[in-house]
Design a protein around this motif. Structure first.
Motif, PDB file in Angstrom:
ATOM      1  N   GLY A 154      11.124   5.649  10.981  1.00  0.00           N
ATOM      2  CA  GLY A 154      11.664   4.378  11.431  1.00  0.00           C
ATOM      3  C   GLY A 154      11.233   3.979  12.834  1.00  0.00           C
ATOM      4  O   GLY A 154      11.670   2.960  13.334  1.00  0.00           O
ATOM      5  N   GLU A 155      10.380   4.801  13.486  1.00  0.00           N
ATOM      6  CA  GLU A 155       9.925   4.439  14.833  1.00  0.00           C
ATOM      7  C   GLU A 155       9.010   3.224  14.799  1.00  0.00           C
ATOM      8  O   GLU A 155       9.076   2.377  15.674  1.00  0.00           O
ATOM      9  N   LEU A 156       8.139   3.154  13.809  1.00  0.00           N
ATOM     10  CA  LEU A 156       7.291   1.968  13.667  1.00  0.00           C
ATOM     11  C   LEU A 156       8.134   0.827  13.134  1.00  0.00           C
ATOM     12  O   LEU A 156       8.970   1.024  12.252  1.00  0.00           O
ATOM     13  N   GLN A 157       7.935  -0.360  13.643  1.00  0.00           N
ATOM     14  CA  GLN A 157       8.672  -1.521  13.173  1.00  0.00           C
ATOM     15  C   GLN A 157       7.814  -2.448  12.323  1.00  0.00           C
ATOM     16  O   GLN A 157       8.334  -3.243  11.561  1.00  0.00           O
ATOM     17  N   THR A 158       6.491  -2.342  12.481  1.00  0.00           N
ATOM     18  CA  THR A 158       5.568  -3.149  11.677  1.00  0.00           C
ATOM     19  C   THR A 158       4.487  -2.235  11.117  1.00  0.00           C
ATOM     20  O   THR A 158       4.198  -1.176  11.676  1.00  0.00           O
ATOM     21  N   PHE A 159       3.897  -2.666  10.018  1.00  0.00           N
ATOM     22  CA  PHE A 159       2.853  -1.886   9.342  1.00  0.00           C
ATOM     23  C   PHE A 159       1.692  -2.824   9.034  1.00  0.00           C
ATOM     24  O   PHE A 159       1.892  -4.023   8.796  1.00  0.00           O
ATOM     25  N   PRO A 160       0.478  -2.288   8.983  1.00  0.00           N
ATOM     26  CA  PRO A 160      -0.661  -3.145   8.647  1.00  0.00           C
ATOM     27  C   PRO A 160      -0.603  -3.592   7.186  1.00  0.00           C
ATOM     28  O   PRO A 160      -0.182  -2.835   6.315  1.00  0.00           O
ATOM     29  N   GLY A 203       0.815  -1.212   0.000  1.00  0.00           N
ATOM     30  CA  GLY A 203       0.000   0.000   0.000  1.00  0.00           C
ATOM     31  C   GLY A 203       0.850   1.265   0.000  1.00  0.00           C
ATOM     32  O   GLY A 203       0.311   2.368   0.037  1.00  0.00           O
ATOM     33  N   PHE A 204       2.174   1.138  -0.051  1.00  0.00           N
ATOM     34  CA  PHE A 204       3.061   2.303  -0.072  1.00  0.00           C
ATOM     35  C   PHE A 204       3.278   2.783  -1.497  1.00  0.00           C
ATOM     36  O   PHE A 204       3.507   1.995  -2.409  1.00  0.00           O
ATOM     37  N   ASN A 205       3.230   4.107  -1.669  1.00  0.00           N
ATOM     38  CA  ASN A 205       3.486   4.742  -2.955  1.00  0.00           C
ATOM     39  C   ASN A 205       4.938   5.215  -2.934  1.00  0.00           C
ATOM     40  O   ASN A 205       5.272   6.179  -2.260  1.00  0.00           O
ATOM     41  N   VAL A 206       5.800   4.493  -3.635  1.00  0.00           N
ATOM     42  CA  VAL A 206       7.230   4.803  -3.611  1.00  0.00           C
ATOM     43  C   VAL A 206       7.654   5.552  -4.857  1.00  0.00           C
ATOM     44  O   VAL A 206       6.950   5.559  -5.863  1.00  0.00           O
ATOM     45  N   GLU A 244      -1.498 -12.940  -0.107  1.00  0.00           N
ATOM     46  CA  GLU A 244      -0.091 -13.150  -0.457  1.00  0.00           C
ATOM     47  C   GLU A 244       0.859 -12.750   0.670  1.00  0.00           C
ATOM     48  O   GLU A 244       1.859 -13.418   0.914  1.00  0.00           O
ATOM     49  N   ILE A 245       0.546 -11.656   1.357  1.00  0.00           N
ATOM     50  CA  ILE A 245       1.450 -11.081   2.356  1.00  0.00           C
ATOM     51  C   ILE A 245       0.867 -11.251   3.753  1.00  0.00           C
ATOM     52  O   ILE A 245      -0.293 -10.962   3.991  1.00  0.00           O
ATOM     53  N   ASP A 246       1.723 -11.701   4.670  1.00  0.00           N
ATOM     54  CA  ASP A 246       1.301 -11.938   6.049  1.00  0.00           C
ATOM     55  C   ASP A 246       1.795 -10.848   6.996  1.00  0.00           C
ATOM     56  O   ASP A 246       1.279 -10.692   8.087  1.00  0.00           O
ATOM     57  N   GLY A 247       2.823 -10.103   6.575  1.00  0.00           N
ATOM     58  CA  GLY A 247       3.362  -9.064   7.436  1.00  0.00           C
ATOM     59  C   GLY A 247       4.228  -8.092   6.656  1.00  0.00           C
ATOM     60  O   GLY A 247       4.780  -8.434   5.613  1.00  0.00           O
ATOM     61  N   ILE A 248       4.313  -6.872   7.176  1.00  0.00           N
ATOM     62  CA  ILE A 248       5.193  -5.835   6.633  1.00  0.00           C
ATOM     63  C   ILE A 248       5.964  -5.306   7.822  1.00  0.00           C
ATOM     64  O   ILE A 248       5.367  -4.874   8.811  1.00  0.00           O
ATOM     65  N   GLN A 249       7.288  -5.361   7.732  1.00  0.00           N
ATOM     66  CA  GLN A 249       8.090  -4.967   8.872  1.00  0.00           C
ATOM     67  C   GLN A 249       9.444  -4.419   8.436  1.00  0.00           C
ATOM     68  O   GLN A 249       9.871  -4.627   7.310  1.00  0.00           O
ATOM     69  N   LEU A 250      10.079  -3.715   9.386  1.00  0.00           N
ATOM     70  CA  LEU A 250      11.445  -3.245   9.205  1.00  0.00           C
ATOM     71  C   LEU A 250      12.366  -4.220   9.919  1.00  0.00           C
ATOM     72  O   LEU A 250      12.118  -4.604  11.058  1.00  0.00           O
ATOM     73  N   LEU A 251      13.432  -4.635   9.227  1.00  0.00           N
ATOM     74  CA  LEU A 251      14.393  -5.572   9.805  1.00  0.00           C
ATOM     75  C   LEU A 251      15.810  -5.141   9.474  1.00  0.00           C
ATOM     76  O   LEU A 251      16.053  -4.534   8.438  1.00  0.00           O
TER      77      LEU A 251
END
Length: 189
Positions: free
Chosen positions: A119-125, A90-93, A133-140
């Motif tokens: 970068g404060e959020l580590q996960t996104f809906p 859902g991100f417009n890059v 298709e996608i189960d999670g969106i996260q920063l790693l």
């Protein structure tokens, strides 16, 4: 008995497909500079926020990957990367420079998130249209991920190399056009 099972499976599949939310139209492809000639290929985005990589978790494998996917054969690989990020996150890059191509032919681009991300959020809906298709969106941290946890383990060294090349989306771009509109200080006489 077999016919009943087949009928039951077909009805179940139709029910599941009918319950999926339709993907909204993706925004216009945002590309810094089109490649010449236009390259048509599967593509993905490397998106950096501080010292973290934006990743998705694939539902079928439970493993991490960067957002990206298959070309529809009518768009440039840069627009494929843009569309796939939109569909999965859902991100417009804004798709930037080409970084590398994997041995499987996946083209990777440096991409920046639109808007302010710190970068404060580590996960996104996960968007409702992407949950099959996608189960999670996260920063790693790409250097803390094991190759066993990566969807395509042989790509992880390449992902790490590209991560070190991309600009941080959490920091304002050095070439951001809005910066040119800011008033300049008047030199003292």
């Amino acid at each position: 008995m077999l016919n009943r099972l087949v009928i039951y499976l077909c009805i179940s599949a139709i029910g599941l497909i009918g319950c999926q939310q339709e993907i909204p139209s993706d925004p216009a492809c945002r590309v810094k500079e089109q490649e010449k000639p236009k390259t048509i290929a599967n593509a993905a985005c490397i998106i950096r926020l501080d010292d973290q990589l934006l990743t998705v978790t694939h539902r079928m494998t439970g493993r991490f990957d960067v957002p990206g996917g298959t070309t529809d054969m009518s768009e440039s690989s840069q627009c494929t990367a843009h569309r796939e990020v939109w569909e999965e996150t859902g991100f417009n890059v804004e798709v930037g420079e080409w970084l590398a191509t994997s041995t499987q032919g996946m083209r990777f681009y440096s991409c920046k998130l639109a808007g302010h991300f710190d970068g404060e959020l580590q996960t996104f809906p996960v968007p409702p249209w992407s949950t099959t298709e996608i189960d999670g969106i996260q920063l790693l941290d790409p250097f803390a991920i094991s190759d066993k946890d990566w969807r395509f383990p042989n790509q992880l060294p390449l992902i790490r190399d590209m991560f070190n090349q991309v600009e941080d989306s959490a920091q304002p771009s050095k070439k951001h056009p809005a910066e040119e509109l800011l008033p300049r200080p008047v030199p003292e006489s």
